[in-house]
Scaffold this motif. Structure first.
Motif, PDB file in Angstrom:
ATOM      1  N   GLU A 159       0.878  -1.199  -0.074  1.00  0.00           N
ATOM      2  CA  GLU A 159       0.033   0.063  -0.040  1.00  0.00           C
ATOM      3  C   GLU A 159       0.678   1.318   0.096  1.00  0.00           C
ATOM      4  OE1 GLU A 159      -3.373   0.377  -0.127  1.00  0.00           O
ATOM      5  OE2 GLU A 159      -3.844  -1.777   0.342  1.00  0.00           O
ATOM      6  N   GLU A 160       1.941   1.207   0.812  1.00  0.00           N
ATOM      7  CA  GLU A 160       2.894   2.254   0.857  1.00  0.00           C
ATOM      8  C   GLU A 160       3.402   2.739  -0.685  1.00  0.00           C
ATOM      9  OE1 GLU A 160       6.514   3.626   3.770  1.00  0.00           O
ATOM     10  OE2 GLU A 160       5.820   1.548   3.886  1.00  0.00           O
ATOM     11  N   GLN A 161       3.659   1.672  -1.417  1.00  0.00           N
ATOM     12  CA  GLN A 161       4.374   2.167  -2.512  1.00  0.00           C
ATOM     13  C   GLN A 161       3.305   2.091  -3.805  1.00  0.00           C
ATOM     14  OE1 GLN A 161       8.017   1.485  -3.591  1.00  0.00           O
ATOM     15  NE2 GLN A 161       9.065   1.253  -1.595  1.00  0.00           N
ATOM     16  N   GLY A 162       1.877   1.708  -3.622  1.00  0.00           N
ATOM     17  CA  GLY A 162       0.944   1.851  -4.366  1.00  0.00           C
ATOM     18  C   GLY A 162       0.940   0.936  -5.353  1.00  0.00           C
ATOM     19  N   VAL A 163       1.536  -0.639  -5.108  1.00  0.00           N
ATOM     20  CA  VAL A 163       1.468  -1.596  -6.088  1.00  0.00           C
ATOM     21  C   VAL A 163       1.058  -2.879  -5.441  1.00  0.00           C
ATOM     22  CG1 VAL A 163       3.513  -0.334  -7.174  1.00  0.00           C
ATOM     23  CG2 VAL A 163       3.926  -2.046  -5.390  1.00  0.00           C
ATOM     24  N   ARG A 164       0.745  -3.517  -6.595  1.00  0.00           N
ATOM     25  CA  ARG A 164       0.395  -5.031  -6.115  1.00  0.00           C
ATOM     26  C   ARG A 164       1.870  -5.512  -6.802  1.00  0.00           C
ATOM     27  NH1 ARG A 164      -3.478  -8.772  -9.148  1.00  0.00           N
ATOM     28  NH2 ARG A 164      -2.863 -10.806  -8.270  1.00  0.00           N
ATOM     29  N   GLU A 165       2.674  -6.576  -6.470  1.00  0.00           N
ATOM     30  CA  GLU A 165       3.833  -7.084  -7.004  1.00  0.00           C
ATOM     31  C   GLU A 165       3.880  -8.596  -6.866  1.00  0.00           C
ATOM     32  OE1 GLU A 165       7.439  -6.394  -4.421  1.00  0.00           O
ATOM     33  OE2 GLU A 165       6.041  -4.814  -3.741  1.00  0.00           O
ATOM     34  N   ALA A 166       4.502  -9.000  -7.891  1.00  0.00           N
ATOM     35  CA  ALA A 166       4.900 -10.488  -7.791  1.00  0.00           C
ATOM     36  C   ALA A 166       6.547 -10.689  -8.199  1.00  0.00           C
ATOM     37  CB  ALA A 166       4.351 -11.201  -8.758  1.00  0.00           C
ATOM     38  N   MET A 167       7.344 -11.557  -7.413  1.00  0.00           N
ATOM     39  CA  MET A 167       8.400 -11.843  -7.466  1.00  0.00           C
ATOM     40  C   MET A 167       8.772 -13.329  -8.360  1.00  0.00           C
ATOM     41  SD  MET A 167      10.669  -9.251  -6.716  1.00  0.00           S
ATOM     42  CE  MET A 167      11.701  -8.656  -5.388  1.00  0.00           C
ATOM     43  N   LEU A 168       9.347 -13.290  -9.391  1.00  0.00           N
ATOM     44  CA  LEU A 168       9.401 -14.430 -10.050  1.00  0.00           C
ATOM     45  C   LEU A 168      10.642 -14.789 -10.086  1.00  0.00           C
ATOM     46  CD1 LEU A 168       6.853 -13.327 -13.102  1.00  0.00           C
ATOM     47  CD2 LEU A 168       6.414 -14.934 -11.267  1.00  0.00           C
ATOM     48  N   ARG A 169      11.085 -16.286 -10.139  1.00  0.00           N
ATOM     49  CA  ARG A 169      12.359 -16.809 -10.145  1.00  0.00           C
ATOM     50  C   ARG A 169      12.725 -17.872 -11.076  1.00  0.00           C
ATOM     51  NH1 ARG A 169      15.620 -14.617  -6.497  1.00  0.00           N
ATOM     52  NH2 ARG A 169      14.754 -13.389  -4.857  1.00  0.00           N
ATOM     53  N   ALA A 170      13.898 -18.215 -11.745  1.00  0.00           N
ATOM     54  CA  ALA A 170      13.926 -19.224 -12.260  1.00  0.00           C
ATOM     55  C   ALA A 170      13.711 -20.541 -11.477  1.00  0.00           C
ATOM     56  CB  ALA A 170      15.457 -19.448 -12.848  1.00  0.00           C
ATOM     57  N   PRO A 171      13.201 -21.702 -12.213  1.00  0.00           N
ATOM     58  CA  PRO A 171      13.032 -22.944 -11.336  1.00  0.00           C
ATOM     59  C   PRO A 171      14.245 -23.306 -10.584  1.00  0.00           C
ATOM     60  CG  PRO A 171      12.138 -23.176 -13.791  1.00  0.00           C
ATOM     61  CD  PRO A 171      13.003 -21.754 -13.624  1.00  0.00           C
ATOM     62  N   GLY A 172      14.121 -23.589  -9.451  1.00  0.00           N
ATOM     63  CA  GLY A 172      15.301 -24.216  -8.497  1.00  0.00           C
ATOM     64  C   GLY A 172      15.894 -23.167  -7.920  1.00  0.00           C
ATOM     65  N   ASP A 173      15.772 -21.703  -8.217  1.00  0.00           N
ATOM     66  CA  ASP A 173      16.447 -20.659  -7.565  1.00  0.00           C
ATOM     67  C   ASP A 173      16.063 -20.643  -6.090  1.00  0.00           C
ATOM     68  OD1 ASP A 173      17.452 -18.244  -6.631  1.00  0.00           O
ATOM     69  OD2 ASP A 173      17.091 -17.354  -8.552  1.00  0.00           O
TER      70      ASP A 173
END
Length: 147
Positions: free
Chosen positions: A43-57
């Motif tokens: 909310e503070e930054q006004g975003v909905r976010e997702a972190m994606l990684r390579a398989p096994g990372d």
């Protein structure tokens, strides 16, 4: 005077502004095989976010951060309105965001916040103004303790 290289430990992630987070996550999963590592609303930054990684990372490698606006007034909404979807930032992982901020300010760079703010998953962040970094918004990310 300490050098920033004394604080930077890795490239943490690249941030991509997207209008639809769910569609962007599905695209990166389907076409590149990336896995959703974390999702949250900041909310503070006004975003909905997702972190994606390579398989096994295990979290040591660089991630792709997808950022969708929560409101039309958010920074990401303004970015999308001005530039459209695309690369929005490059984030460096740092050992101490406070010390890195002091070192960069001592070199005349402008940072967006007086003090670090909460970032993804409890990290602490600050940003170097793009006008001082060759047109690139540079994020400094101190991972949460124990990460």
């Amino acid at each position: 005077m300490e050098e920033l290289r004394d604080f930077v430990t890795a490239i943490d992630h690249v941030g991509i502004a997207v209008p639809d987070l769910d569609a962007a996550v599905a695209f990166h999963r389907e076409h590149f095989g990336l896995e959703l590592a974390h999702e949250e609303v900041n909310e503070e930054q006004g975003v909905r976010e997702a972190m994606l990684r390579a398989p096994g990372d295990d979290g040591a490698g660089a991630a792709v951060q997808l950022l969708a606006p929560l409101t039309p007034e958010s920074t990401i909404a303004k970015f999308l309105g001005r530039f459209g979807p695309g690369l929005q930032q490059l984030a460096y992982r740092v050992s101490d965001v406070d010390a890195a901020t002091v070192a960069l300010r001592a070199r005349g760079l402008r940072l967006l916040y007086d003090a670090p703010m909460r970032g993804t998953a409890g990290s602490r962040v600050n940003f170097v103004h793009p006008k001082d970094a060759g047109g690139v918004l540079v994020e400094l990310v101190e991972p949460p303790t124990g990460h």
